[in-house]
Design a protein around this motif. Structure first.
Motif, PDB file in Angstrom:
ATOM      1  N   UNK A 165      24.425  27.413  51.279  1.00 10.11           N
ATOM      2  CA  UNK A 165      24.989  28.689  50.841  1.00 10.11           C
ATOM      3  C   UNK A 165      25.995  29.318  51.777  1.00 10.11           C
ATOM      4  N   UNK A 166      26.732  28.510  52.570  1.00  7.78           N
ATOM      5  CA  UNK A 166      27.727  29.058  53.498  1.00  7.78           C
ATOM      6  C   UNK A 166      29.136  28.750  53.003  1.00  7.78           C
ATOM      7  N   UNK A 167      30.035  29.717  53.167  1.00  8.92           N
ATOM      8  CA  UNK A 167      31.401  29.496  52.681  1.00  8.92           C
ATOM      9  C   UNK A 167      32.397  29.272  53.821  1.00  8.92           C
ATOM     10  N   UNK A 168      31.985  29.510  55.044  1.00 13.82           N
ATOM     11  CA  UNK A 168      32.870  29.279  56.193  1.00 13.82           C
ATOM     12  C   UNK A 168      32.034  29.346  57.478  1.00 13.82           C
ATOM     13  N   UNK A 169      32.596  28.795  58.553  1.00 10.27           N
ATOM     14  CA  UNK A 169      31.951  28.959  59.861  1.00 10.27           C
ATOM     15  C   UNK A 169      32.169  30.398  60.321  1.00 10.27           C
ATOM     16  N   UNK A 170      31.446  30.821  61.370  1.00 15.96           N
ATOM     17  CA  UNK A 170      31.592  32.230  61.758  1.00 15.96           C
ATOM     18  C   UNK A 170      32.992  32.551  62.279  1.00 15.96           C
ATOM     19  N   UNK A 323      23.392  27.968  60.851  1.00 14.59           N
ATOM     20  CA  UNK A 323      23.800  29.109  61.677  1.00 14.59           C
ATOM     21  C   UNK A 323      23.556  30.445  61.010  1.00 14.59           C
ATOM     22  N   UNK A 324      23.006  31.376  61.799  1.00 15.98           N
ATOM     23  CA  UNK A 324      22.710  32.698  61.232  1.00 15.98           C
ATOM     24  C   UNK A 324      23.969  33.472  60.877  1.00 15.98           C
ATOM     25  N   UNK A 325      25.045  33.219  61.634  1.00 16.37           N
ATOM     26  CA  UNK A 325      26.247  34.037  61.437  1.00 16.37           C
ATOM     27  C   UNK A 325      27.333  33.373  60.606  1.00 16.37           C
ATOM     28  N   UNK A 326      27.054  32.176  60.114  1.00 12.02           N
ATOM     29  CA  UNK A 326      28.054  31.571  59.242  1.00 12.02           C
ATOM     30  C   UNK A 326      28.126  32.368  57.933  1.00 12.02           C
TER      31      UNK A 326
END
Ligand SMILES: NC(=O)c1ccc[n+]([C@@H]2O[C@H](COP(=O)([O-])OP(=O)(O)OC[C@H]3O[C@@H](n4cnc5c(N)ncnc54)[C@H](OP(=O)(O)O)[C@@H]3O)[C@@H](O)[C@H]2O)c1
Ligand SMILES: [Zn+2]
Length: 364
Positions: A165-170, A323-326
């Motif tokens: 469910x991530x759309x980009x790195x942080x 990653x929590x912040x991605x």
């Protein structure tokens, strides 16, 4: 024994198919197809509406007639028009042709027509049957109907994400989450849209082209929504030879001295707030039936909150960003209870290589 309903349905489905041929070109007009049978039920002509300013489906079918339509019947997926637009009213053509029976799937939501076309046909002594294949016709012209009824553009939100469910790195890097086939599918489905919308941050970070790569001519309108107006002086969207671009900015927060970074060929429009609904309304008034929101979490969340999104398309790649912040596709909707969450319906799932594409609708 022939089942008459089966035959009528067959011809209406043919009209709906013909209508769909205008999918990438007919907007702001509706998708309309027409079939004419002679008095013995034999196909003698057909037509569809290709583009605004060109003949309506009924007119094209009359232009293509191989035989006299007198005493014959006609199938159209949308009520024939009775107003003088860019072309003369189709109702007059139907009446003067001597056609006896008219099968109309749905009424035209356009206030200049809605029911009046059917009334005129009936007054001229034509038998009008309304409602055949109604659901298919409503689905086909969903965006046109939505714009006419709500005065807003039908919005589709698209994003690509990893399986977690991530759309980009942080740091904002997101090229590429999905595979090449998914990305070229995006280029081709952009052709169904009148405009493609992003926020200022996506422009700064990704510098996208937002084109169909030549599949649609002219290309869909490219739209940037910014609160700060802090846009770069060099951007792929500033190349007006590729496609038109409009920048909408919130005049209550923008620094208007940045306007000089935007080339003259790009249209710029001042808004009174950052409410995405303003954009949806302005684009609808410019004749956009269907618009694609290709934005990141902030604008996507704001667009959903202001009811600008009717459908979502998500591409899910079998990759893990972790990653929590991605980045997530959305910000906070501030739901406190599970019954408040957004529930989507009518999901369709397809596989594109190893990627999964999910299309779902919002219940309005
Ligand atoms: N994977 C994907 O499918 C996908 C798709 C799009 C974006 N992304 C990623 O998402 C990141 C950008 O995310 P983002 O959320 O900042 O996206 P965005 O699409 O740029 O939206 C946020 C920007 O829109 C403008 N805006 C105008 N009205 C707004 C409102 N009511 N609410 C919020 N913003 C409004 C602001 O521009 P100004 O800052 O100019 O004032 C704001 O910074 C990038 O890293 C990009 O790579 C990924
Ligand atoms: Zn017409």
């Amino acid at each position: 024994m022939f089942d008459k309903n089966v035959i009528h349905t067959k011809w209406m489905k043919r009209a709906i198919f013909l209508a769909s041929l205008g999918k990438n070109t007919a907007s702001p007009n509706p998708l309309v197809g027409a079939v004419i049978l002679d008095k013995n039920g034999k196909l003698i002509s057909e037509g569809f509406h290709y583009k605004a300013g060109m003949p309506h489906a009924e007119a094209m079918a009359f232009n293509n007639l191989k035989k006299d339509a007198k005493e014959g019947s006609m199938y159209v997926n949308l009520e024939p028009c009775c107003h003088h637009g860019k072309t003369p009213p189709c109702v007059d053509k139907v009446i003067s042709s001597g056609i006896k029976k008219m099968y109309v799937s749905i009424e035209d939501p356009d206030k200049r027509v809605s029911g009046k076309g059917i009334k005129l046909l009936k007054e001229a002594g034509i038998q009008v049957h309304l409602g055949l294949c109604k659901q298919e016709s409503l689905d086909l012209n969903q965006a046109f109907i939505h714009r006419n009824v709500t005065k807003k553009a039908f919005g589709v939100l698209k994003w690509a994400m990893s399986i977690d469910g991530r759309i980009a790195l942080k740091n904002g890097k997101s090229k590429w989450i999905t595979n090449e086939a998914s990305r070229s599918l995006v280029h081709s489905f952009r052709a169904e849209f009148d405009a493609i919308i992003i926020g200022g941050n996506t422009l700064r970070r990704d510098n996208p082209f937002l084109t169909t790569r030549g599949l649609k001519k002219p290309e869909p309108l490219r739209v940037v929504f910014t609160k700060s107006l802090d846009l770069p002086s060099k951007s792929n969207l500033w190349d007006c030879n590729k496609a038109k671009t409009i920048v909408f900015y919130d005049s209550s927060t923008a620094n208007e001295s940045y306007l000089k970074r935007i080339p003259k060929c790009v249209e710029v429009q001042r808004l009174s707030s950052d409410n995405p609904e303003l954009i949806s309304k302005i684009l609808a008034s410019k004749g956009c039936n269907k618009v694609l929101w290709e934005c990141g979490p902030k604008l996507a969340t704001a667009a959903i909150k202001s009811s600008c999104i009717q459908e979502i398309i998500t591409f899910i790649a079998p990759k893990i960003l972790g990653g929590e912040n991605n980045m997530n596709p959305f910000g906070d909707f501030e739901f406190e209870e599970m019954h408040e969450i957004i529930k989507l319906s009518d999901s369709q799932v397809s596989l594109i290589g190893n990627d999964i594409c999910v299309k779902s609708s919002f219940k309005n």
